[in-house]
Design an enzyme around this catalytic site. Structure first.
Site, PDB file in Angstrom:
ATOM      1  N   ARG A 146     -17.368  37.249  14.554  1.00  0.00           N
ATOM      2  CA  ARG A 146     -18.635  37.025  15.029  1.00  0.00           C
ATOM      3  C   ARG A 146     -18.347  35.441  15.866  1.00  0.00           C
ATOM      4  NH1 ARG A 146     -21.177  33.092  11.452  1.00  0.00           N
ATOM      5  NH2 ARG A 146     -23.127  33.158  12.257  1.00  0.00           N
TER       6      ARG A 146
ATOM      7  N   ARG B 162     -27.310  30.709  18.322  1.00  0.00           N
ATOM      8  CA  ARG B 162     -28.552  30.445  17.707  1.00  0.00           C
ATOM      9  C   ARG B 162     -29.570  30.312  18.815  1.00  0.00           C
ATOM     10  NH1 ARG B 162     -26.988  25.151  14.175  1.00  0.00           N
ATOM     11  NH2 ARG B 162     -25.356  25.953  12.795  1.00  0.00           N
TER      12      ARG B 162
ATOM     13  N   ARG C 265      -0.284  26.464  12.252  1.00  0.00           N
ATOM     14  CA  ARG C 265      -0.202  25.727  13.398  1.00  0.00           C
ATOM     15  C   ARG C 265      -0.639  24.077  12.992  1.00  0.00           C
ATOM     16  NH1 ARG C 265      -4.939  25.959  15.971  1.00  0.00           N
ATOM     17  NH2 ARG C 265      -6.105  27.312  14.389  1.00  0.00           N
TER      18      ARG C 265
ATOM     19  N   ARG D   8      -9.609  18.335  21.438  1.00  0.00           N
ATOM     20  CA  ARG D   8     -10.962  17.749  20.586  1.00  0.00           C
ATOM     21  C   ARG D   8     -10.757  16.123  20.850  1.00  0.00           C
ATOM     22  NH1 ARG D   8     -13.237  18.968  14.722  1.00  0.00           N
ATOM     23  NH2 ARG D   8     -11.076  18.046  14.076  1.00  0.00           N
TER      24      ARG D   8
ATOM     25  N   GLU E  51      -6.900  15.398  20.077  1.00  0.00           N
ATOM     26  CA  GLU E  51      -5.974  16.214  19.275  1.00  0.00           C
ATOM     27  C   GLU E  51      -5.407  17.258  20.083  1.00  0.00           C
ATOM     28  OE1 GLU E  51      -8.759  16.217  14.917  1.00  0.00           O
ATOM     29  OE2 GLU E  51      -8.461  18.339  16.015  1.00  0.00           O
TER      30      GLU E  51
ATOM     31  N   TYR F  13      -6.751  28.856   4.718  1.00  0.00           N
ATOM     32  CA  TYR F  13      -7.251  27.711   4.958  1.00  0.00           C
ATOM     33  C   TYR F  13      -8.600  27.244   4.019  1.00  0.00           C
ATOM     34  CZ  TYR F  13     -10.275  24.057   7.201  1.00  0.00           C
ATOM     35  OH  TYR F  13     -11.043  22.851   7.404  1.00  0.00           O
TER      36      TYR F  13
ATOM     37  N   ASP G 225     -11.618  24.550   3.170  1.00  0.00           N
ATOM     38  CA  ASP G 225     -12.543  23.478   3.344  1.00  0.00           C
ATOM     39  C   ASP G 225     -12.555  22.560   1.930  1.00  0.00           C
ATOM     40  OD1 ASP G 225     -13.244  23.167   5.848  1.00  0.00           O
ATOM     41  OD2 ASP G 225     -15.022  24.359   5.766  1.00  0.00           O
TER      42      ASP G 225
HETATM   43  P1  FAD Z   1      -3.409  19.076   0.576  1.00  0.00           P
HETATM   44  O1  FAD Z   1      -4.831  18.023   0.868  1.00  0.00           O
HETATM   45  O2  FAD Z   1      -2.752  19.606   1.699  1.00  0.00           O
HETATM   46  O3  FAD Z   1      -2.921  18.371  -0.428  1.00  0.00           O
HETATM   47  C1  FAD Z   1      -1.537  18.981  -0.838  1.00  0.00           C
HETATM   48  C2  FAD Z   1      -0.469  18.015  -1.315  1.00  0.00           C
HETATM   49  O4  FAD Z   1       0.607  18.414  -1.731  1.00  0.00           O
HETATM   50  C3  FAD Z   1      -0.191  16.981  -0.152  1.00  0.00           C
HETATM   51  O5  FAD Z   1      -0.638  15.629  -0.435  1.00  0.00           O
HETATM   52  C4  FAD Z   1       1.192  17.113  -0.082  1.00  0.00           C
HETATM   53  O6  FAD Z   1       1.998  15.939   0.304  1.00  0.00           O
HETATM   54  C5  FAD Z   1       1.491  17.417  -1.448  1.00  0.00           C
HETATM   55  N1  FAD Z   1       3.012  18.244  -1.666  1.00  0.00           N
HETATM   56  C6  FAD Z   1       3.384  19.083  -1.055  1.00  0.00           C
HETATM   57  N2  FAD Z   1       4.671  19.645  -1.338  1.00  0.00           N
HETATM   58  C7  FAD Z   1       4.692  18.644  -2.341  1.00  0.00           C
HETATM   59  C8  FAD Z   1       6.032  18.592  -3.106  1.00  0.00           C
HETATM   60  N3  FAD Z   1       7.317  19.496  -2.822  1.00  0.00           N
HETATM   61  N4  FAD Z   1       6.197  17.729  -3.897  1.00  0.00           N
HETATM   62  C9  FAD Z   1       5.193  16.676  -4.103  1.00  0.00           C
HETATM   63  N5  FAD Z   1       4.054  16.817  -3.528  1.00  0.00           N
HETATM   64  C10 FAD Z   1       3.909  17.724  -2.527  1.00  0.00           C
HETATM   65  N6  FAD Z   1     -12.448  20.023   4.988  1.00  0.00           N
HETATM   66  C11 FAD Z   1     -13.766  20.170   4.891  1.00  0.00           C
HETATM   67  O7  FAD Z   1     -14.240  20.446   4.106  1.00  0.00           O
HETATM   68  N7  FAD Z   1     -14.282  19.264   5.983  1.00  0.00           N
HETATM   69  C12 FAD Z   1     -13.460  19.093   7.142  1.00  0.00           C
HETATM   70  O8  FAD Z   1     -14.241  18.541   8.204  1.00  0.00           O
HETATM   71  C13 FAD Z   1     -12.046  19.485   7.462  1.00  0.00           C
HETATM   72  N8  FAD Z   1     -11.515  19.060   8.410  1.00  0.00           N
HETATM   73  C14 FAD Z   1      -9.910  19.265   8.275  1.00  0.00           C
HETATM   74  C15 FAD Z   1      -9.363  19.061   9.639  1.00  0.00           C
HETATM   75  C16 FAD Z   1      -7.830  19.278   9.580  1.00  0.00           C
HETATM   76  C17 FAD Z   1      -7.279  18.963  10.626  1.00  0.00           C
HETATM   77  C18 FAD Z   1      -7.428  19.716   8.266  1.00  0.00           C
HETATM   78  C19 FAD Z   1      -5.752  20.056   8.321  1.00  0.00           C
HETATM   79  C20 FAD Z   1      -7.962  20.179   7.066  1.00  0.00           C
HETATM   80  C21 FAD Z   1      -9.442  20.012   7.334  1.00  0.00           C
HETATM   81  N9  FAD Z   1     -10.368  20.242   6.136  1.00  0.00           N
HETATM   82  C22 FAD Z   1     -11.478  19.966   6.087  1.00  0.00           C
HETATM   83  C23 FAD Z   1      -9.544  20.748   4.912  1.00  0.00           C
HETATM   84  C24 FAD Z   1      -9.090  19.760   3.551  1.00  0.00           C
HETATM   85  O9  FAD Z   1      -8.009  19.004   4.286  1.00  0.00           O
HETATM   86  C25 FAD Z   1      -8.568  20.640   2.668  1.00  0.00           C
HETATM   87  O10 FAD Z   1      -9.433  21.319   2.110  1.00  0.00           O
HETATM   88  C26 FAD Z   1      -7.815  19.862   1.803  1.00  0.00           C
HETATM   89  O11 FAD Z   1      -6.849  19.441   2.242  1.00  0.00           O
HETATM   90  C27 FAD Z   1      -7.085  20.850   0.680  1.00  0.00           C
HETATM   91  O12 FAD Z   1      -6.656  20.277  -0.535  1.00  0.00           O
HETATM   92  P2  FAD Z   1      -5.398  20.825  -1.156  1.00  0.00           P
HETATM   93  O13 FAD Z   1      -5.098  20.008  -2.334  1.00  0.00           O
HETATM   94  O14 FAD Z   1      -5.549  22.343  -1.165  1.00  0.00           O
HETATM   95  O15 FAD Z   1      -4.302  20.524  -0.040  1.00  0.00           O
END
Ligand code: FAD
Length: 379
Positions: free
Chosen positions: A173, A177, A256, A287, A309, A357, A359
């Site tokens: 979708r 709006r 990506r 952006r 970006e 992905y 949030d």
């Molecule tokens: P991550 O934040 O990626 O954390 C994983 C961690 O593991 C990292 O610090 C990494 O260094 C560590 N790691 C990986 N491998 C190893 C290893 N072998 N040894 C030790 N450490 C390791 N969410 C929103 O709600 N609103 C937004 O506006 C939004 N904008 C975003 C914009 C972008 C460009 C991106 C990429 C994401 C966005 N997000 C947003 C999503 C948000 O960043 C994620 O929800 C969040 O990162 C998820 O947390 P996580 O713990 O799963 O992963």
């Protein structure tokens, strides 16, 4: 140490905090970067006093009351409501496509019913033919003029691929709006952490039973917190890339990434809002962010910080940001999932560990339910 958490993003920190507080266990968190918080991390620029999101703009939003209650233990949120604008041929329009966008674009003053009829007529172009690709699909949803202005160039830049070569299934979708509501998120709760992301994330990690080790890569062999030294001996929550855990044995999963072009400008306000999408294909970036607009309640010093970006496919050394998720990726993912299910007392979580992905509220919500469903049972 009773539990090892790999990665200090919101998934890992939520598990660590719950395990330390609820179960009273001693948690070690290893983080390969030099800071906690994963991609939600931010810093404050000394010269301007502006908070910059290190890995791209992050806005917190959720309709999950449990997650909202949880995060409010660590930070207050400002009433910031996210709005995004789109630049097309030098003109700026509101997004998501709404009555304001439609009337500005067609130079009309239509009401909702008239606008709906116009879009329906334009969307009928395919005449019942099954959409063969993303372009067809988008036209069948919003008609060609709006697609060509707001979707085509942006999508082509995001995917580095002509939308006619992308599968129709990427989109189900495209929100249109027929009101003037241009709030970007429909969620019940949204806002920015009042004293910044770093303060929020540090409060989650701040517990006498949580030991954070920065600059430690779990997958590098030869130290006492490595995979070889810990898996099978202590329960592990792993939030790093799924394919890397298994030495890419079934192949690499596609991601990506983004390149950021950061500029400090000697003006007070560059674009008047936090995010403008660049819809035209001849503008190479997708952006433009201007961070100070995320916190209109703060007083900043002079100047502003603007980030452009650029989107592209990630190479091995790049930060993986968004899963590409082709049919090949999904086939490879299935093999990794089976291998993951056989790892003794290792929970694979978060966006990298599940190749999804997420949030922030989804990463936290998933951590809270997997804490209850799996981690609790380990102790
Ligand atoms: P991550 O934040 O990626 O954390 C994983 C961690 O593991 C990292 O610090 C990494 O260094 C560590 N790691 C990986 N491998 C190893 C290893 N072998 N040894 C030790 N450490 C390791 N969410 C929103 O709600 N609103 C937004 O506006 C939004 N904008 C975003 C914009 C972008 C460009 C991106 C990429 C994401 C966005 N997000 C947003 C999503 C948000 O960043 C994620 O929800 C969040 O990162 C998820 O947390 P996580 O713990 O799963 O992963």
């Amino acid at each position: 140490m009773d539990l090892l958490v790999v990665g200090s993003g919101l998934f890992g920190l939520t598990i660590a905090e719950r395990a330390a507080n609820e179960l009273g266990v001693r948690v070690t968190v290893v983080e390969s970067r030099g800071h906690i918080g994963g991609n939600a991390w931010s810093t404050v620029d000394d010269a301007t006093g502006i908070e910059e999101h290190t890995y791209g703009a992050h806005i917190f939003h959720t309709s999950n009351d449990k997650v909202w209650g949880y995060v409010n233990q660590f930070t207050e949120f400002t009433p910031y409501e996210h709005r995004v604008f789109a630049r097309h041929r030098g003109e700026v329009f509101p997004l998501p496509i709404n009555l304001g966008t439609i009337n500005q674009f067609f130079r009309r003053g239509m009401g909702p019913d008239e606008a709906r009829r116009l879009i329906d007529e334009q969307a009928a172009e395919l005449g019942g033919r099954e959409p063969a690709n993303l372009e067809d699909k988008a036209i069948s949803l919003i008609g060609r003029p709006l697609y060509e202005a707001f979707i085509r160039g942006y999508t082509a830049k995001q995917w580095q691929t002509d939308p006619r070569s992308l599968p129709a299934g990427i989109i189900t979708r495209l929100p249109v709006r027929f009101t003037y509501d241009n709030r970007y998120f429909n969620d019940t709760h949204q806002g920015m952490p009042r004293d910044g992301y770093a303060a929020w994330l540090q409060r989650m990690a701040d517990h006498p039973r949580i030991d954070i080790r920065l600059g430690v890569d779990f997958l590098e062999p030869g130290h006492d917190l490595s995979r070889d030294a810990t898996v099978g001996r202590v329960p592990v929550v792993y939030t790093g890339p799924l394919d890397r855990y298994f030495g890419h044995r079934f192949g690499a999963l596609g991601w990506r990434t983004l390149d950021f072009d950061r500029r400090v400008l000697d003006v007070d306000d560059h674009q008047g809002t936090s995010v403008i999408n660049e819809c035209d294909e001849d503008v190479p970036y997708t952006r433009t962010l201007e961070f100070k607009h995320f916190h209109p309640e703060r007083t900043h010093k002079g100047g502003t910080i603007v980030v452009r970006e650029f989107s592209r496919f990630a190479e091995a050394a790049d930060e993986p940001f968004y899963p590409v998720n082709t049919a090949d990726d999904r086939a490879v993912l299935e093999q990794y999932r089976q291998a993951a299910a056989e790892e003794p007392r290792v929970l694979f979580g978060g966006r990298l560990g599940t190749y999804q992905y997420l949030d922030m509220h989804m990463a936290i919500g998933s951590a809270l339910s997997r804490f209850d469903g799996t981690v609790r049972g380990w102790f």
